[in-house]
Design a protein around this motif. Sequence first.
Motif, PDB file in Angstrom:
ATOM      1  N   TYR A 115       0.817  -1.217   0.000  1.00 19.45           N
ATOM      2  CA  TYR A 115       0.000   0.000   0.000  1.00 19.45           C
ATOM      3  C   TYR A 115       0.852   1.269   0.000  1.00 19.45           C
ATOM      4  O   TYR A 115       0.401   2.319  -0.432  1.00 19.45           O
ATOM      5  CB  TYR A 115      -0.936  -0.002   1.214  1.00 19.45           C
ATOM      6  N   VAL A 116       2.080   1.174   0.548  1.00 13.85           N
ATOM      7  CA  VAL A 116       2.951   2.346   0.544  1.00 13.85           C
ATOM      8  C   VAL A 116       3.847   2.328  -0.703  1.00 13.85           C
ATOM      9  O   VAL A 116       3.864   3.287  -1.482  1.00 13.85           O
ATOM     10  CB  VAL A 116       3.801   2.404   1.839  1.00 13.85           C
ATOM     11  N   GLY A 117       4.569   1.209  -0.901  1.00 13.69           N
ATOM     12  CA  GLY A 117       5.530   1.119  -2.007  1.00 13.69           C
ATOM     13  C   GLY A 117       4.885   1.344  -3.371  1.00 13.69           C
ATOM     14  O   GLY A 117       5.400   2.128  -4.179  1.00 13.69           O
ATOM     15  N   ILE A 120      10.170  -4.132  -6.215  1.00 16.62           N
ATOM     16  CA  ILE A 120      10.395  -5.580  -6.084  1.00 16.62           C
ATOM     17  C   ILE A 120       9.690  -6.124  -4.850  1.00 16.62           C
ATOM     18  O   ILE A 120       9.461  -5.398  -3.882  1.00 16.62           O
ATOM     19  CB  ILE A 120      11.908  -5.922  -6.023  1.00 16.62           C
ATOM     20  N   ASP A 121       9.357  -7.402  -4.906  1.00 16.37           N
ATOM     21  CA  ASP A 121       8.646  -8.017  -3.783  1.00 16.37           C
ATOM     22  C   ASP A 121       8.978  -9.505  -3.776  1.00 16.37           C
ATOM     23  O   ASP A 121       9.221 -10.103  -4.827  1.00 16.37           O
ATOM     24  CB  ASP A 121       7.134  -7.800  -3.952  1.00 16.37           C
ATOM     25  N   ILE A 122       8.932 -10.103  -2.574  1.00 18.84           N
ATOM     26  CA  ILE A 122       9.161 -11.555  -2.507  1.00 18.84           C
ATOM     27  C   ILE A 122       7.932 -12.325  -2.984  1.00 18.84           C
ATOM     28  O   ILE A 122       8.039 -13.476  -3.364  1.00 18.84           O
ATOM     29  CB  ILE A 122       9.511 -12.067  -1.076  1.00 18.84           C
ATOM     30  N   GLU A 181      14.658  -6.202   8.568  1.00 18.03           N
ATOM     31  CA  GLU A 181      15.980  -6.793   8.719  1.00 18.03           C
ATOM     32  C   GLU A 181      16.334  -7.623   7.478  1.00 18.03           C
ATOM     33  O   GLU A 181      17.448  -7.527   6.959  1.00 18.03           O
ATOM     34  CB  GLU A 181      15.977  -7.678   9.972  1.00 18.03           C
ATOM     35  N   SER A 182      15.364  -8.403   6.992  1.00 20.79           N
ATOM     36  CA  SER A 182      15.712  -9.229   5.828  1.00 20.79           C
ATOM     37  C   SER A 182      15.930  -8.355   4.596  1.00 20.79           C
ATOM     38  O   SER A 182      16.781  -8.662   3.762  1.00 20.79           O
ATOM     39  CB  SER A 182      14.689 -10.343   5.594  1.00 20.79           C
ATOM     40  N   SER A 183      15.218  -7.233   4.508  1.00 20.99           N
ATOM     41  CA  SER A 183      15.483  -6.308   3.390  1.00 20.99           C
ATOM     42  C   SER A 183      16.911  -5.768   3.482  1.00 20.99           C
ATOM     43  O   SER A 183      17.628  -5.699   2.480  1.00 20.99           O
ATOM     44  CB  SER A 183      14.527  -5.121   3.412  1.00 20.99           C
ATOM     45  N   THR A 232      -8.430  -3.756   4.830  1.00 22.42           N
ATOM     46  CA  THR A 232      -9.263  -4.022   6.019  1.00 22.42           C
ATOM     47  C   THR A 232      -8.427  -4.084   7.294  1.00 22.42           C
ATOM     48  O   THR A 232      -8.961  -4.404   8.350  1.00 22.42           O
ATOM     49  CB  THR A 232      -9.985  -5.368   5.874  1.00 22.42           C
ATOM     50  N   ARG A 233      -7.138  -3.773   7.185  1.00 23.95           N
ATOM     51  CA  ARG A 233      -6.301  -3.946   8.379  1.00 23.95           C
ATOM     52  C   ARG A 233      -6.825  -3.092   9.542  1.00 23.95           C
ATOM     53  O   ARG A 233      -7.031  -1.907   9.394  1.00 23.95           O
ATOM     54  CB  ARG A 233      -4.838  -3.608   8.052  1.00 23.95           C
ATOM     55  N   GLU A 234      -7.050  -3.747  10.673  1.00 23.67           N
ATOM     56  CA  GLU A 234      -7.545  -3.102  11.906  1.00 23.67           C
ATOM     57  C   GLU A 234      -8.896  -2.415  11.713  1.00 23.67           C
ATOM     58  O   GLU A 234      -9.270  -1.535  12.502  1.00 23.67           O
ATOM     59  CB  GLU A 234      -6.530  -2.084  12.467  1.00 23.67           C
TER      60      GLU A 234
END
Length: 479
Positions: free
Chosen positions: A15-17, A36-38, A114-116, A351-353
């Motif tokens: 939603y941000v990227g 990019i995305d996993i 961290e993984s990024s 729908t988050r929260e």
Amino acid sequence: MGKRIKNICCIGAGYVGGPTMAVIAHKCPSLNVNVIDISEERIKSWNNKNTDEIPIYEPGLSELIKKCRGKNLFFSNDIKKHIAEADMIFISVNTPTKTKGIGAGKASDLKWVESSARQIAMYANGFTIVVEKSTLPVKTAEVIKSILQAAQQSNKNKKNSATFSVLSNPEFLAEGTAINDLINPDRVLIGGEDEDSIEALSQIYNNWVPKEKILKTNIWSSELAKLTSNAFLAQRISSINSISALCEATGADIREVSRAIGTDSRIGSKFLESGPGFGGSCFKKDILNLVYLSEYFGLPEVASFWNEVVKINTWHQHRIAELITKKLFGTLSSKKIAILGFSFKSNTNDTRESAAIQICKDLMDEGAFLCIHDPKVSKVQIAKDLNCEPINNNVESTAIKDQDYSGIWQSAIDIKMALKNADAAVILTEWEEYSQINWFKFANTMRSPSWVFDSRSIINPKNVVDAGLNFWRVGDGVT
Ligand code: UDX
Ligand code: ADP
């Protein structure tokens, strides 16, 4: 003079990227922007030929994707290649609240950040500016820096070894108005230590944002400003929602109270609309982060002050479900309730929260049969949020009287289906189409006596009452 940036990469197509990179690509045609995305599914969906089927619904986004995708905006799973090519990398991954371990329920889970950082450390080439964009707890830049510094040390003797500068550039967009917020921001905030890197990022924004709106600061102030900004906004909503309960008890009207206090220029008129309680991915998470930080730094009074903002929000959601139950004679079993709106606000499929999740769960616990409608949220998403599969769409709602459909739900294909034989309609999201409902037309299709509960104040009470329906709306002690 900042470093000349040609290739940008954004880790995280969410939603941000997604919207942020679409606007950068649109406003800076000379830049090459790779998101990019996993998740292969997510990238596939961003690359969908039909731009109306991209994974995020956001007004104006599909048009920008149509314009820029394949020209200077690309969506890909090739993480290695695009990190290696990038002069500047934005980290825009999810940072939900931790569910386990130290700080569970309050601190943010930084495993994706961290993984990024580890991916960047592994694949970056030459001098690379790393920009944290996700909403992050204060001092996250430190985590990113130490991972990158460790990589720098071990890369020292290699050819093409990478060096890094870390900036904080928090995002202030609100869903539903993201494209406009990005194109006309109140301000852009850049925190960092390295003047040249700050200048390089600032030059990108300066393609469309006036210089005086680009605020430069140190990294900690930038991170804390983002948390505080969201905490202040959420606090306004909890404040007005708490007063709405008082209005109902005393015979005042929350809309009148909001109007009167909003004309005080020191207070301002925005963010004073009482509703079913705030939702969204940021408010609760950011306040809980503030609470965690305050406790960590030995400031329990500060922690408990902010914690109350979240507590009252949850209380308010339960309050709405309870009053619906009370108005329907104290029992919801064998009653059909039409839920109109499931997203946390209008013009988004997020729908988050969302307040709808808690309110629906409470109503189902009371034995209600819910028929849920939302113009943009999928049945699959609602099932995930309620942790419960729906019953088949062709089960007629009249059947609920004969069989036990207590505590279950059905997905409504349209408003007509949701309202048919309903004992009540509950408006939880302020979608435009709900404000246009012709209650005269539907009143006869509902059970009698039936209720309309408007938690968003989008309906003209007269239209409902004249149609012979009972009416409740938030913070209205007058009717
Ligand atoms: C928020 C911040 O506004 C944004 O700056 C930040 O980058 C991310 O978090 P967002 O969560 O997308 O944005 O939406 P927002 O418009 O702030 O609404 C949050 C919640 O508050 C929604 O559930 C909304 O319905 C509710 N709200 C908002 C009210 O109940 N009343 C209001 O007056 C305003
Ligand atoms: P936000 O609202 O902050 O944008 P989202 O959950 O919508 O959050 O999007 C975050 C995206 O980041 C998800 O699509 C997720 O798959 C992606 N992501 C998380 N970790 C990584 C990673 N290490 N590398 C690439 N993408 C990642």
